[in-house]
Design an enzyme around this catalytic site. Structure first.
Site, short mmCIF file in Angstrom:
data_model
loop_
_atom_site.label_atom_id
_atom_site.label_comp_id
_atom_site.label_asym_id
_atom_site.label_seq_id
_atom_site.Cartn_x
_atom_site.Cartn_y
_atom_site.Cartn_z
N GLU A 413 3.33 81.53 -2.28
CA GLU A 413 4.49 82.36 -1.96
C GLU A 413 5.39 81.67 -0.92
O GLU A 413 5.59 82.18 0.19
CB GLU A 413 4.04 83.73 -1.47
CG GLU A 413 3.19 84.46 -2.52
CD GLU A 413 2.75 85.86 -2.09
OE1 GLU A 413 3.01 86.23 -0.93
OE2 GLU A 413 2.16 86.57 -2.91
N GLU A 492 -2.62 85.77 -8.35
CA GLU A 492 -2.94 86.83 -7.39
C GLU A 492 -2.51 88.17 -7.95
O GLU A 492 -1.54 88.78 -7.51
CB GLU A 492 -2.26 86.55 -6.04
CG GLU A 492 -2.79 87.38 -4.89
CD GLU A 492 -2.15 86.96 -3.57
OE1 GLU A 492 -1.61 87.85 -2.89
OE2 GLU A 492 -2.19 85.77 -3.24
#
Length: 807
Positions: A413, A492
Site C-alpha cells: 500500500e 490482503e
C-alpha cells in the site's frame, strides 16, 4: 562452528551514560536469556506513546551487555556475531569498539568481531536498542533483541555470510538439475588451493548427488563458484508433500576441511498463468492464505519456536497452505517451519517506502498527501533512502534458498507509486529483485487498485497483489477483462472482524456501502460491548469471508487469497480500551473463533460440522436466533431438544453456510452432518448452568530442554455437568513446582489490561491460558490451577509435565 549466543545477558531499561564502555559496571542489571521483548512486560496504559498502534504498551531505550571468553582454539580464526533481529536502531559495540547500527528492526545483521577480540580474558558485547520515538510502526513491534543471536567461528577460508544460492532450472520426473552458486572468501595472506564440494542429502541423510570443483583463490579475494548437480527421480516439495533435501557445502584448503555449510533444498516448479492461476509441480493450486504480524500474543515479539510451530499447525489443520509475512522479513525460524510443514510464502520486505496514508475526517476516507511523510512518523520512511537497497538485498540473500518462498513482496500500500505515479522506486526494487533472485516473481500489495492501474504501477510488477482498500477486492473481474495477461492474487482480502464468543445479528462494517443486511428486526445480542465484534460473518471492513472466498475459488485465473489475519495481534486496536486487533481467525491465545471452522469447511475435506452462536442467551426465550452451520458435508439436520428443525442443503444462494431461524429455548442444539447420504460429523451446543468448576488440558506433557519447549495449558469453565460456560469470567491462578515457571498467561479479551506476566488470569468467554516454560533442568513440573487469585485450598486441576534432555 555456529553457536547459539542467547544465554546469560544483562539488561537494563533506560539509557545509562557510558554503557558501551568495557569497564562499565552492569552488575546491578537484570539477568536474562534472549530472545527478549521488554515492551510486552507492560503495563498497558492509555498514556503510553505507542497508543493504539502499539497496543498502549511501553517503548523506550534499553541496553544489553554480555561478557564472554573465547574457546582455546580461536587463534587464527574469524569470529562473527549475528543478530536475527533487534527492534529497533540496534547499535553494537565489542570491547568498546563500535561495530555499527542497523535501523530496520526486522532484518538480521552480522558483524566481524575478529579485529577487536581478546584471545585471553573477558570480552564484552554491548547493544543499545532505541525505540524511543513513536510511532515507529503501524502495529505492535516489541522492543529489544527479540530474535536469536549466533556466534560463528570460521577459518580464514570460508563460505561468505548467506553465501550460497540454490536453484533448480530444469525439473522432470526423471531428473532435477540443481545449480549451486557459492561465494567463497579467502582472508589469508596468501593464495589458497581451494576444493569446493557440494553434496545433496535426502531426508534420511543419504547422499544422492555430489560435485567437486578445484581452483586457486588469491589472498584477500572472494569468488562465486558455480556447480551443477543432478538428482534422479526427485521427490517434489509441495504443501501436501513437503519433501526436503539438504545441500551440504564443504570447503577445503588442500585436503583440510575449513568450512561445512548446510542449506535447504526443495525441488518444485511454480508457474503462474493469467488464465489458469498457479500451477505447482504441474497441478493447479489455490493459495489458501493468511497474513500474519510477527507477535506471538502473550509472548510478545520474542521468538519462541514452539509457539510459532503450534500456530502453524493450527493453520494447517484449518486447511491453510500459504502465509504472507505482513509486512516485514520474518524470523528465519518461520521459513524453516514453512519448509517442513508445507506452506507457500509471500515474503515481504517493506510496509512503507517514503510516504503514507492518513484518515481524512471530513470525507471519512483514507487519502495520501505529498506533505505526509510516512505511514509512521518515526518509521522506516526515515531510513528508506539510505538503507532500502541494503535491507532488500540482505533479505533476499538470507531467504532465497527456502522452497516455501514463492514470491517477493517489496511493499504494501505505497501511495507514492499508486497515487502519484512515482515509479522510479518500484523500478529500482524490481530490478534488484530480478538481479538477486530471477527465479521468483516480484509483487506489491495494492489498495486503491484503480489508482495503481492509472499510474502504471501495476505494469511494473510481475504479479499484482490486490489488497481490499479502496474497493480493490471488487475489481478482479473488470481488471481481468481489461488486462487479460495480468497475474493476480488477493494479497490482503478479506478484512473481517470477530471477537471470540461474541455475536450481533446487526451487521457492522467499517465501509457502510458494503454493510451486510441485518439478520433480525431487533438486535438479539444487545448487551454485546461496542469494543467487541460479531462472530457471525457480518462484521469487518468491506467484504465478508464467504463472499471473498466465493470469488477466489470461482475465478480460474485468480491464484488465491491471503486474509487479514490468521491470528489476532497486539496493536492496531482502534482505540483505548481495546489493545488488540480483532481481525484474526484465531485469538491471541490460540483459541479458534467461529470463522476458523468456516475456513476448515471450505479448505479441507475433513469431516466436520460447527454451530454458532453459543446457546446461553438468558431472558430471550421465544426470540428468533439465527443459527449458522459450517460443514464439509452436503447436508445438515438440526435438532432442538430432540426435535428436528429440518434438513438444510447447500444452494446456489447459500453455498458457504447453512442457516436456521430458531426461537430460543434453553437446552440442546444438535447438528448432524451427512455427505452422500452418510452421517459424517455431529456437534452440540448446550445451555450451561452456573460455573461450578473448570478443566485444564496441556497441549503436550513431555518437554525437550534443547528445543526450548513450552506447554500451553487451556482452562475451560464448565457447569456441574461438564457443559462449557460460554460467558464465564472467573479468575484462575497457577502454582508451579519443579523445574518450570509460568512464562505468560492470557485470555484473548481485546480490552483486558492484565499483565501477560501474571500468574493469575481472568477467563474471557469461558477460557484462559497459561504457558509453562522449563527453567533449564530435567525433572517433573507440577502445575496446579486454583479457582481464585489467592492460592489456597485444594487445586481445581493438576497437570504434570516431564522435562527431558536429548543429550
Amino acid at each position: 562452528m555456529r553457536e547459539n549466543f542467547d544465554a546469560n545477558w544483562s539488561f537494563v531499561k533506560g539509557d545509562p551514560s557510558g554503557a558501551d564502555a568495557v569497564k562499565f559496571d552492569h552488575s546491578g542489571w537484570r539477568q536474562l536469556d534472549l530472545p527478549h521483548d521488554w515492551s510486552i512486560e507492560g503495563p498497558f496504559e492509555e498514556k503510553n506513546v505507542s497508543k493504539a498502534r502499539g497496543g498502549y504498551l511501553p517503548n523506550g531505550t534499553g541496553w544489553y551487555r554480555k561478557s564472554f571468553k573465547l574457546p582455546a582454539n580461536t587463534a587464527g580464526k574469524k569470529v562473527f556475531i549475528e543478530f536475527d533481529g533487534i527492534y529497533m536502531n540496534g547499535e553494537v559495540w565489542i570491547n568498546g569498539h563500535r561495530l555499527g547500527k542497523r535501523p530496520y528492526g526486522y532484518i538480521g545483521v552480522e558483524y566481524d568481531l575478529t579485529p577487536h577480540l581478546k584471545l585471553d580474558g573477558e570480552n564484552v558485547l554491548a547493544v543499545c536498542v532505541d525505540n524511543e520515538l513513536q510511532p515507529s510502526s503501524r502495529w505492535y513491534s516489541g522492543c529489544g533483541i527479540y530474535r536469536h543471536v549466533w556466534m560463528t567461528f570460521t577459518d580464514k577460508l570460508h563460505v561468505a555470510h548467506w553465501g550460497t544460492q540454490i536453484s533448480t532450472p530444469k525439473i522432470s520426473d526423471a531428473n532435477a538439475e540443481v545449480l549451486v552458486k557459492t561465494t567463497v572468501k579467502n582472508a589469508h595472506a596468501k593464495t589458497k588451493a581451494v576444493s569446493l564440494t557440494q553434496k545433496i542429502l535426502d531426508a534420511s541423510g543419504k547422499q544422492v548427488a555430489t560435485a567437486t570443483k578445484e581452483l586457486e583463490l588469491a589472498a584477500g579475494k572472494e569468488l562465486v563458484i558455480d556447480q551443477s548437480l543432478q538428482i534422479s527421480k526427485p521427490a517434489l516439495w509441495s504443501p501436501k508433500s513437503p519433501n526436503l533435501y539438504t545441500v551440504r557445502t564443504e570447503l577445503r584448503d588442500g585436503k583440510v576441511l575449513t568450512d561445512s555449510y548446510d542449506s535447504p533444498l526443495g525441488v518444485r516448479t511454480v508457474v503462474f498463468d493469467s488464465k489458469r492461476g498457479m500451477l505447482l509441480n504441474g497441478e493447479s493450486v489455490i493459495m489458501k492464505g493468511v497474513c500474519n504480524h510477527h507477535d506471538l500474543g502473550p509472548l510478545g515479539a520474542a521468538m519462541w519456536e514452539r509457539a510459532l510451530e503450534r500456530r502453524l499447525i493450527m493453520l494447517k489443520e484449518m486447511g491453510c497452505n500459504a502465509i504472507r509475512t505482513a509486512h516485514n522479513p520474518p524470523a528465519p525460524e518461520l521459513l524453516d517451519l514453512c519448509n517442513r510443514l508445507g506452506f507457500l510464502v509471500v515474503n515481504e520486505t517493506f510496509d512503507e517506502w517514503r510516504r503514507g496514508w492518513f484518515f481524512e475526517k471530513s470525507t471519512k476516507t483514507l487519502v495520501s498527501s505529498k506533505d505526509n511523510k510516512g505511514k509512521s512518523k518515526y518509521g522506516y520512511n526515515l531510513h528508506f533512502d539510505e538503507w532500502a537497497k541494503k535491507d532488500l538485498i540482505d533479505h533476499y540473500r538470507r531467504d532465497r534458498n527456502h522452497p516455501c518462498v514463492i514470491m517477493w513482496s517489496v511493499g504494501n500500500e505505497v501511495p507514492e507509486a499508486q497515487k502519484y505515479g512515482e515509479l522510479e522506486t518500484v523500478k529500482m526494487l524490481r530490478d534488484l529483485s530480478h538481479k538477486h533472485d530471477p527465479t521468483r516473481l516480484m509483487t506489491v500489495g495494492c489498495n486503491f487498485i484503480q489508482g495503481a492501474n492509472k499510474s502504471g504501477f501495476t505494469e511494473l510488477m510481475d504479479i499484482v497483489g490486490y489488497n481490499g482498500g479502496g474497493g480493490s477486492c471488487f475489481e478482479y473481474e473488470a481488471d481481468h477483462a481489461k488486462y487479460p495477461n495480468r497475474l493476480m492474487y488477493a494479497s490482503e482480502v478479506p478484512h473481517t472482524l470477530q471477537t471470540r464468543g461474541e455475536y450481533r445479528t446487526f451487521g457492522k462494517f467499517r465501509e457502510r456501502q458494503h454493510q451486510p443486511a441485518h439478520m433480525t428486526k431487533k438486535e438479539v445480542f444487545a448487551d454485546t460491548s461496542p469494543w467487541y465484534e460479531s462472530s457471525y460473518d457480518n462484521a469487518g471492513v468491506r467484504i465478508t469471508a464467504r463472499d471473498s472466498w466465493r470469488l477466489t475459488k470461482n475465478l480460474p485465473y485468480f491464484t488465491g487469497e491471503f486474509r487479514w489475519t490468521g491470528f489476532d495481534y497486539i496493536g492496531e486496536s482502534g482505540g483505548w480500551p481495546r489493545v488488540i486487533g480483532n481481525f484474526g481467525i484465531i485469538d491471541i491465545c490460540n483459541f479458534p473463533k467461529d470463522t476458523y471452522y468456516f475456513y476448515q469447511s471450505q479448505w479441507t475435506e475433513k469431516p466436520m460440522v460447527h454451530l454458532l452462536p453459543h446457546w446461553n442467551i438468558p431472558a430471550k426465550e421465544g426470540t428468533v436466533v439465527p443459527v449458522w452451520c459450517y460443514t464439509s458435508g452436503d447436508s445438515v439436520e438440526l435438532f432442538l431438544n430432540g426435535k428436528s428443525l429440518g434438513v438444510k442443503k447447500f444452494t446456489k444462494e447459500m453455498d458457504m453456510h447453512l442457516e436456521w431461524m430458531v426461537p430460543y429455548a434453553p437446552g440442546e442444539l444438535k447438528a448432524v452432518a451427512s455427505k452422500n447420504g452418510k452421517v459424517v460429523a455431529t456437534t452440540f451446543r448446550r445451555t450451561a448452568g452456573p460455573v461450578a468448576k473448570f478443566t485444564a488440558e496441556a497441549d503436550q506433557t513431555k518437554l525437550n530442554l534443547q528445543q526450548r519447549d513450552l506447554s500451553f495449558i487451556t482452562v475451560n469453565m464448565v457447569d456441574e455437568k461438564g457443559n462449557f460456560c460460554p460467558k464465564a469470567d472467573r479468575w484462575v491462578s497457577f502454582e508451579v513446582t519443579g523445574p518450570g515457571r509460568v512464562l505468560a498467561t492470557g485470555n484473548g479479551d481485546p480490552i483486558s489490561h492484565e499483565s501477560f506476566q501474571a500468574v493469575s488470569v481472568k477467563a474471557f468467554n469461558g477460557k484462559a491460558l497459561a504457558i509453562i516454560q522449563p527453567t533449564g533442568e530435567e525433572g517433573e513440573i507440577v502445575v496446579k490451577a486454583f479457582w481464585t487469585t489467592r492460592r489456597w485450598g485444594k487445586p481445581m486441576a493438576e497437570i504434570k509435565l516431564t522435562v527431558e534432555s536429548d543429550r
